[in-house]
Design a protein around this motif. Structure first.
Motif, PDB file in Angstrom:
ATOM      1  N   TYR A  94       0.988   0.791  -0.635  1.00 49.60           N
ATOM      2  CA  TYR A  94       0.003   0.373   0.349  1.00 49.60           C
ATOM      3  C   TYR A  94       0.552   0.529   1.756  1.00 49.60           C
ATOM      4  CZ  TYR A  94      -2.283  -1.933  -3.592  1.00 49.60           C
ATOM      5  OH  TYR A  94      -2.902  -2.208  -4.785  1.00 49.60           O
ATOM      6  N   CYS A  95      -0.194   1.185   2.603  1.00 51.78           N
ATOM      7  CA  CYS A  95       0.129   1.205   4.023  1.00 51.78           C
ATOM      8  C   CYS A  95      -0.277  -0.132   4.625  1.00 51.78           C
ATOM      9  CB  CYS A  95      -0.622   2.340   4.697  1.00 51.78           C
ATOM     10  SG  CYS A  95      -0.297   2.510   6.465  1.00 51.78           S
ATOM     11  N   ALA A  96       0.521  -0.628   5.563  1.00 52.49           N
ATOM     12  CA  ALA A  96       0.243  -1.921   6.171  1.00 52.49           C
ATOM     13  C   ALA A  96       0.543  -1.872   7.659  1.00 52.49           C
ATOM     14  CB  ALA A  96       1.076  -3.009   5.503  1.00 52.49           C
ATOM     15  N   ALA A  97      -0.138  -2.725   8.397  1.00 54.50           N
ATOM     16  CA  ALA A  97       0.102  -2.848   9.835  1.00 54.50           C
ATOM     17  C   ALA A  97      -0.037  -4.310  10.215  1.00 54.50           C
ATOM     18  CB  ALA A  97      -0.873  -1.990  10.632  1.00 54.50           C
ATOM     19  N   GLY A  98       0.659  -4.697  11.274  1.00 51.60           N
ATOM     20  CA  GLY A  98       0.568  -6.089  11.663  1.00 51.60           C
ATOM     21  C   GLY A  98       1.233  -6.382  12.982  1.00 51.60           C
ATOM     22  N   THR A  99       1.058  -7.611  13.432  1.00 53.10           N
ATOM     23  CA  THR A  99       1.634  -8.031  14.696  1.00 53.10           C
ATOM     24  C   THR A  99       3.086  -8.478  14.534  1.00 53.10           C
ATOM     25  OG1 THR A  99       0.686 -10.222  14.348  1.00 53.10           O
ATOM     26  CG2 THR A  99      -0.579  -8.678  15.691  1.00 53.10           C
ATOM     27  N   ARG A 100       3.458  -8.974  13.372  1.00 52.08           N
ATOM     28  CA  ARG A 100       4.843  -9.358  13.146  1.00 52.08           C
ATOM     29  C   ARG A 100       5.699  -8.126  12.920  1.00 52.08           C
ATOM     30  NH1 ARG A 100       6.381 -14.501  11.840  1.00 52.08           N
ATOM     31  NH2 ARG A 100       8.102 -13.581  10.642  1.00 52.08           N
ATOM     32  N   VAL A 101       6.853  -8.089  13.555  1.00 51.40           N
ATOM     33  CA  VAL A 101       7.702  -6.893  13.436  1.00 51.40           C
ATOM     34  C   VAL A 101       8.302  -6.758  12.033  1.00 51.40           C
ATOM     35  CG1 VAL A 101       8.215  -6.752  15.895  1.00 51.40           C
ATOM     36  CG2 VAL A 101       9.697  -8.111  14.388  1.00 51.40           C
ATOM     37  N   PRO A 105       3.487 -11.821   7.164  1.00 45.86           N
ATOM     38  CA  PRO A 105       2.660 -10.913   6.375  1.00 45.86           C
ATOM     39  C   PRO A 105       2.095  -9.776   7.226  1.00 45.86           C
ATOM     40  CG  PRO A 105       1.343 -12.745   7.093  1.00 45.86           C
ATOM     41  CD  PRO A 105       2.714 -12.958   7.659  1.00 45.86           C
ATOM     42  N   ALA A 106       1.487  -8.819   6.565  1.00 46.39           N
ATOM     43  CA  ALA A 106       0.754  -7.779   7.268  1.00 46.39           C
ATOM     44  C   ALA A 106      -0.660  -8.274   7.552  1.00 46.39           C
ATOM     45  CB  ALA A 106       0.693  -6.502   6.434  1.00 46.39           C
ATOM     46  N   ASN A 107      -1.252  -7.751   8.607  1.00 45.55           N
ATOM     47  CA  ASN A 107      -2.614  -8.135   8.968  1.00 45.55           C
ATOM     48  C   ASN A 107      -3.657  -7.166   8.413  1.00 45.55           C
ATOM     49  OD1 ASN A 107      -0.835  -8.809  11.750  1.00 45.55           O
ATOM     50  ND2 ASN A 107      -2.073 -10.481  10.933  1.00 45.55           N
ATOM     51  N   TYR A 108      -3.240  -5.926   8.220  1.00 47.33           N
ATOM     52  CA  TYR A 108      -4.171  -4.886   7.785  1.00 47.33           C
ATOM     53  C   TYR A 108      -3.560  -4.095   6.639  1.00 47.33           C
ATOM     54  CZ  TYR A 108      -5.949  -6.019  12.401  1.00 47.33           C
ATOM     55  OH  TYR A 108      -6.416  -6.679  13.492  1.00 47.33           O
ATOM     56  N   TRP A 109      -4.446  -3.651   5.740  1.00 49.26           N
ATOM     57  CA  TRP A 109      -3.986  -2.947   4.545  1.00 49.26           C
ATOM     58  C   TRP A 109      -4.830  -1.704   4.303  1.00 49.26           C
ATOM     59  CZ3 TRP A 109       0.257  -4.717   1.973  1.00 49.26           C
ATOM     60  CH2 TRP A 109       0.649  -6.034   2.233  1.00 49.26           C
ATOM     61  N   GLY A 110      -4.168  -0.670   3.766  1.00 55.88           N
ATOM     62  CA  GLY A 110      -4.906   0.465   3.252  1.00 55.88           C
ATOM     63  C   GLY A 110      -5.351   0.194   1.832  1.00 55.88           C
ATOM     64  N   GLN A 111      -6.032   1.160   1.244  1.00 60.34           N
ATOM     65  CA  GLN A 111      -6.588   0.963  -0.089  1.00 60.34           C
ATOM     66  C   GLN A 111      -5.566   1.211  -1.191  1.00 60.34           C
ATOM     67  OE1 GLN A 111      -6.896   3.683   1.655  1.00 60.34           O
ATOM     68  NE2 GLN A 111      -6.674   5.420   0.260  1.00 60.34           N
ATOM     69  N   GLY A 112      -4.439   1.825  -0.862  1.00 62.44           N
ATOM     70  CA  GLY A 112      -3.390   2.080  -1.830  1.00 62.44           C
ATOM     71  C   GLY A 112      -3.453   3.476  -2.415  1.00 62.44           C
ATOM     72  N   THR A 113      -2.291   4.008  -2.743  1.00 67.20           N
ATOM     73  CA  THR A 113      -2.208   5.308  -3.389  1.00 67.20           C
ATOM     74  C   THR A 113      -1.172   5.233  -4.510  1.00 67.20           C
ATOM     75  OG1 THR A 113      -1.885   7.697  -3.014  1.00 67.20           O
ATOM     76  CG2 THR A 113      -0.466   6.216  -1.747  1.00 67.20           C
ATOM     77  N   GLN A 114      -1.516   5.788  -5.663  1.00 69.73           N
ATOM     78  CA  GLN A 114      -0.665   5.678  -6.844  1.00 69.73           C
ATOM     79  C   GLN A 114       0.473   6.695  -6.782  1.00 69.73           C
ATOM     80  OE1 GLN A 114      -0.923   3.509  -9.681  1.00 69.73           O
ATOM     81  NE2 GLN A 114       1.099   4.397 -10.126  1.00 69.73           N
ATOM     82  N   VAL A 115       1.674   6.212  -7.053  1.00 69.43           N
ATOM     83  CA  VAL A 115       2.843   7.072  -7.225  1.00 69.43           C
ATOM     84  C   VAL A 115       3.378   6.828  -8.629  1.00 69.43           C
ATOM     85  CG1 VAL A 115       5.219   7.506  -6.508  1.00 69.43           C
ATOM     86  CG2 VAL A 115       3.436   7.139  -4.784  1.00 69.43           C
ATOM     87  N   THR A 116       3.480   7.890  -9.409  1.00 72.13           N
ATOM     88  CA  THR A 116       3.985   7.788 -10.769  1.00 72.13           C
ATOM     89  C   THR A 116       5.161   8.740 -10.926  1.00 72.13           C
ATOM     90  OG1 THR A 116       1.774   7.259 -11.614  1.00 72.13           O
ATOM     91  CG2 THR A 116       3.431   7.957 -13.220  1.00 72.13           C
ATOM     92  N   VAL A 117       6.289   8.185 -11.350  1.00 69.09           N
ATOM     93  CA  VAL A 117       7.503   8.980 -11.549  1.00 69.09           C
ATOM     94  C   VAL A 117       7.817   8.990 -13.040  1.00 69.09           C
ATOM     95  CG1 VAL A 117       9.897   9.320 -10.895  1.00 69.09           C
ATOM     96  CG2 VAL A 117       8.302   8.251  -9.280  1.00 69.09           C
ATOM     97  N   SER A 118       7.800  10.158 -13.630  1.00 71.18           N
ATOM     98  CA  SER A 118       8.068  10.286 -15.066  1.00 71.18           C
ATOM     99  C   SER A 118       9.545  10.557 -15.306  1.00 71.18           C
ATOM    100  CB  SER A 118       7.226  11.413 -15.655  1.00 71.18           C
ATOM    101  OG  SER A 118       7.586  12.652 -15.083  1.00 71.18           O
ATOM    102  N   SER A 119      10.029  10.045 -16.425  1.00 73.49           N
ATOM    103  CA  SER A 119      11.456  10.207 -16.746  1.00 73.49           C
ATOM    104  C   SER A 119      11.711  11.475 -17.543  1.00 73.49           C
ATOM    105  CB  SER A 119      11.946   9.000 -17.535  1.00 73.49           C
ATOM    106  OG  SER A 119      11.174   8.835 -18.702  1.00 73.49           O
TER     107      SER A 119
END
Length: 119
Positions: A94-101, A105-119
């Motif tokens: 999830y991408c996140a953005a916020g006022t705290r460095v 917590p984050a104030n804003y969130w993206g919808q998320g993107t799946q990362v799958t690593v196969s062995s």
């Protein structure tokens, strides 16, 4: 209001690389930090990487040396370059953005993107 849209997730073999991008729009100038969280099945969401307006970065210990976070201020994008991927990196990112460095917590969130690593 800030809108975040991620791209670049997918399936990769262990040892491979992926690059995630996050495009920000809206009142992004109110955000002091942007970064990436991830959440694996059955686990809590964890902070992976942060970059603040000065360009200073922070990476979680589990990804240090393998992941790099960068930003393009002109394009309002944040990128996460992920190298030497491991199966344990499998998660929704999830991408996140916020006022705290520290983005906790984050104030804003993206919808998320799946990362799958196969062995």
């Amino acid at each position: 209001q800030v809108q975040l849209v991620e791209s670049g997730g997918g399936l990769v073999q262990a040892g491979g690389s992926l690059r995630l991008s996050c495009a920000a729009s809206g009142s992004i100038f109110n955000s002091n930090a942007m970064g990436w969280y991830r959440q694996a099945p059955g686990k809590q969401r964890e902070l992976v990487a942060v970059i603040i307006t000065s360009g200073t970065t922070w990476l979680a210990g589990s990804v240090k040396g393998r992941f790099t976070i960068s930003r393009d201020n002109a394009k309002n994008t944040v990128n996460l370059q992920m190298n030497s991927l491991k199966p344990e990196d499998t998660a929704v990112y999830y991408c996140a953005a916020g006022t705290r460095v520290d983005l906790r917590p984050a104030n804003y969130w993206g919808q998320g993107t799946q990362v799958t690593v196969s062995s």
